[in-house]
Design an enzyme around this catalytic site. Structure first.
Site, short mmCIF file in Angstrom:
data_model
loop_
_atom_site.label_atom_id
_atom_site.label_comp_id
_atom_site.label_asym_id
_atom_site.label_seq_id
_atom_site.Cartn_x
_atom_site.Cartn_y
_atom_site.Cartn_z
N CYS A 17 -8.79 4.50 -9.76
CA CYS A 17 -8.53 3.07 -9.56
C CYS A 17 -9.59 2.17 -10.19
CB CYS A 17 -8.40 2.75 -8.08
SG CYS A 17 -7.00 3.56 -7.32
N HIS B 147 -9.69 -5.04 -6.88
CA HIS B 147 -8.69 -3.97 -6.96
C HIS B 147 -7.71 -4.14 -5.80
CE1 HIS B 147 -6.70 -0.22 -7.16
NE2 HIS B 147 -7.32 0.33 -6.14
N ASN C 222 -0.57 -0.45 -4.81
CA ASN C 222 -1.79 -0.08 -5.53
C ASN C 222 -1.40 0.55 -6.87
OD1 ASN C 222 -4.10 1.14 -6.51
ND2 ASN C 222 -4.69 2.09 -4.57
N1 COA Z 1 4.53 4.78 8.75
C1 COA Z 1 4.40 4.96 10.07
N2 COA Z 1 3.38 5.63 10.62
C2 COA Z 1 2.45 6.14 9.79
C3 COA Z 1 2.53 5.98 8.40
C4 COA Z 1 3.64 5.28 7.87
N3 COA Z 1 3.80 5.07 6.56
N4 COA Z 1 1.47 6.60 7.83
C5 COA Z 1 0.74 7.12 8.83
N5 COA Z 1 1.34 6.85 10.01
C6 COA Z 1 0.90 7.22 11.34
C7 COA Z 1 0.04 8.46 11.36
O1 COA Z 1 0.85 9.61 11.37
C8 COA Z 1 -0.71 8.27 12.65
O2 COA Z 1 0.11 8.67 13.72
P1 COA Z 1 -0.51 9.46 14.97
O3 COA Z 1 -1.51 8.50 15.57
O4 COA Z 1 0.68 9.72 15.80
O5 COA Z 1 -1.16 10.68 14.38
C9 COA Z 1 -0.89 6.76 12.75
O6 COA Z 1 0.09 6.18 11.88
C10 COA Z 1 -2.26 6.29 12.32
O7 COA Z 1 -2.56 6.90 11.07
P2 COA Z 1 -3.87 6.57 10.30
O8 COA Z 1 -3.92 7.37 9.04
O9 COA Z 1 -5.01 6.68 11.26
O10 COA Z 1 -3.58 5.03 9.95
P3 COA Z 1 -4.57 3.95 9.40
O11 COA Z 1 -4.61 2.84 10.36
O12 COA Z 1 -5.86 4.55 8.94
O13 COA Z 1 -3.77 3.44 8.14
C11 COA Z 1 -3.80 3.66 5.77
C12 COA Z 1 -3.49 4.33 7.09
C13 COA Z 1 -3.52 4.65 4.66
C14 COA Z 1 -2.89 2.44 5.60
C15 COA Z 1 -5.28 3.21 5.77
O14 COA Z 1 -6.11 4.28 6.17
C16 COA Z 1 -5.73 2.75 4.42
O15 COA Z 1 -5.23 1.77 3.92
N6 COA Z 1 -6.71 3.42 3.81
C17 COA Z 1 -7.16 3.10 2.47
C18 COA Z 1 -6.25 3.78 1.51
C19 COA Z 1 -6.40 3.30 0.11
O16 COA Z 1 -6.43 2.11 -0.12
N7 COA Z 1 -6.50 4.22 -0.85
C20 COA Z 1 -6.61 3.94 -2.22
C21 COA Z 1 -7.99 3.49 -2.55
S1 COA Z 1 -8.16 3.26 -4.24
#
Ligand code: COA
Length: 331
Positions: free
Chosen positions: A117, A258, A288
């Protein structure tokens, strides 16, 4: 008389996104998710997905032609083509070489940088070094990625996040004036290599029937870890480039970060003390797009007339590696 090195000026920009729109509701038909969950956690409403008969270089070509037209520069005048991408058409040769041929460029050198990225910022920073050294005068700097090809469309934690796109900038040497890249800085921490990566398909684990069956050719990510390190790292590096350029936060006209996640962007803006009116967000429309996100957003704001001569703009990025960077530019 002291001779100062030339500055790198962004002379023109262009971008291209696929015409196929995939909404959150479309994804909710494939995996167990909802528009409400995706929007509230990421700010993403829809993304673009590249048509099957197209490759990253096709998007890059469209963005590049627009940038050259915007700059009023003929392709023959280019000295170099530097592309940030982690989803090139082939393992080798580079996408830059494929693009060079598609554009009809001659007598240039072209190569890719893979910083995921942060690809565009890495390509821009490398270009700045070539220009400052006097080695080149005109470069095409491209950020393009087609991550839709590397998503596990059964993994709801990653398939919701990414989209495809390409952005390009024509960067030229300027011998006088105070416009151009004032400061640019890159950083990496390879101890996070397996926090965000594609497990198979490289020399460590080449493609086999088993790797395909285990779905190891698509993105794996520890989203929480990425989130935490991204905000902290982008804040630190942004402060460093601002310091180096002698620019304070209040001098900034715009920030083009970004576009990974709206929550990362707002957290970063708040830590830097920058009001959201000055921060560009288009992640709602494209998701993204990896290396394409900054140049696509930059092209959009330039074409909307939101950047005037003399405006100071901060770019910052973060991605797999982890690799991150920032640049301050006076337009
Ligand atoms: N829809 C519904 N539920 C979802 C889901 C989706 N698309 N994706 C994950 N979940 C669920 C998980 O299974 C988890 O359920 P559980 O509590 O029963 O196990 C719950 O939501 C929480 O998951 P978690 O991964 O802890 O969520 P989060 O609040 O961390 O959000 C992201 C996930 C990916 C949105 C967040 O971590 C994020 O944005 N991270 C940065 C990612 C990024 O930008 N990457 C590229 C960088 S260049």
């Amino acid at each position: 008389m002291t001779q100062t090195s030339p500055r790198s000026v962004i002379r023109g920009t262009g971008s291209a996104v696929p015409s196929t729109v995939v909404t959150n509701d479309d994804i909710a038909k494939i995996v167990d998710t909802s528009d409400e969950w995706i929007t509230s956690r990421t700010g993403i409403r829809e993304r673009r997905v590249l048509e099957k008969d197209q490759a990253a270089s096709d998007l890059a070509r469209r963005a590049s032609e627009r940038a050259l037209e915007d700059a009023g520069l003929a392709v023959e005048e280019l000295d170099a083509i530097i592309v940030g991408t982690c989803t090139a058409d082939y393992q080798f040769p580079s996408l830059a070489c494929v693009l060079e041929a598609k554009l009809g460029a001659k007598d240039v050198f072209s190569f890719d940088v893979n910083a995921a990225c942060s690809g565009f910022l890495n390509a821009l920073s490398v270009t700045d070094m070539f220009i400052r050294s006097g080695r080149i005068r005109n470069a095409l700097v491209v950020g393009t990625d087609v991550l839709s090809r590397f998503l596990d469309w059964q993994d709801r934690s990653t398939c919701i996040l990414f989209g495809d796109g390409a952005g390009a900038a024509v960067v030229s040497a300027s011998d006088n004036g105070d416009r151009g890249i004032l400061s640019a800085r890159l950083q990496t921490d390879g101890s996070y290599a397996e926090t965000l990566y594609i497990r198979a398909g490289g020399s460590k684990k080449p493609a086999t029937l088993e790797t395909v069956e285990k779905r190891e050719h698509s993105i794996y990510m520890n989203g929480k870890e990425v989130f935490k390190v991204a905000v902290r790292s982008m804040e630190e590096i942004s402060r460093r480039v601002l310091d180096e350029a002698g620019i304070c936060v209040d001098d900034l006209s715009l920030v083009v970060p970004h576009q990974a996640n709206r929550r990362i962007i707002t957290a970063l803006a708040s830590r830097l003390g920058i009001p959201m009116e000055k921060v560009i967000v288009n992640v709602d429309r494209y998701g993204n797009t990896s290396a394409a996100s900054i140049p696509v957003a930059l092209d959009e704001v330039r074409r909307q007339g939101r950047i005037a001569d003399g405006d100071i703009v901060l770019l910052n990025a973060f991605g797999a590696g982890f690799a991150w960077g920032a640049a301050v530019i006076r337009f």
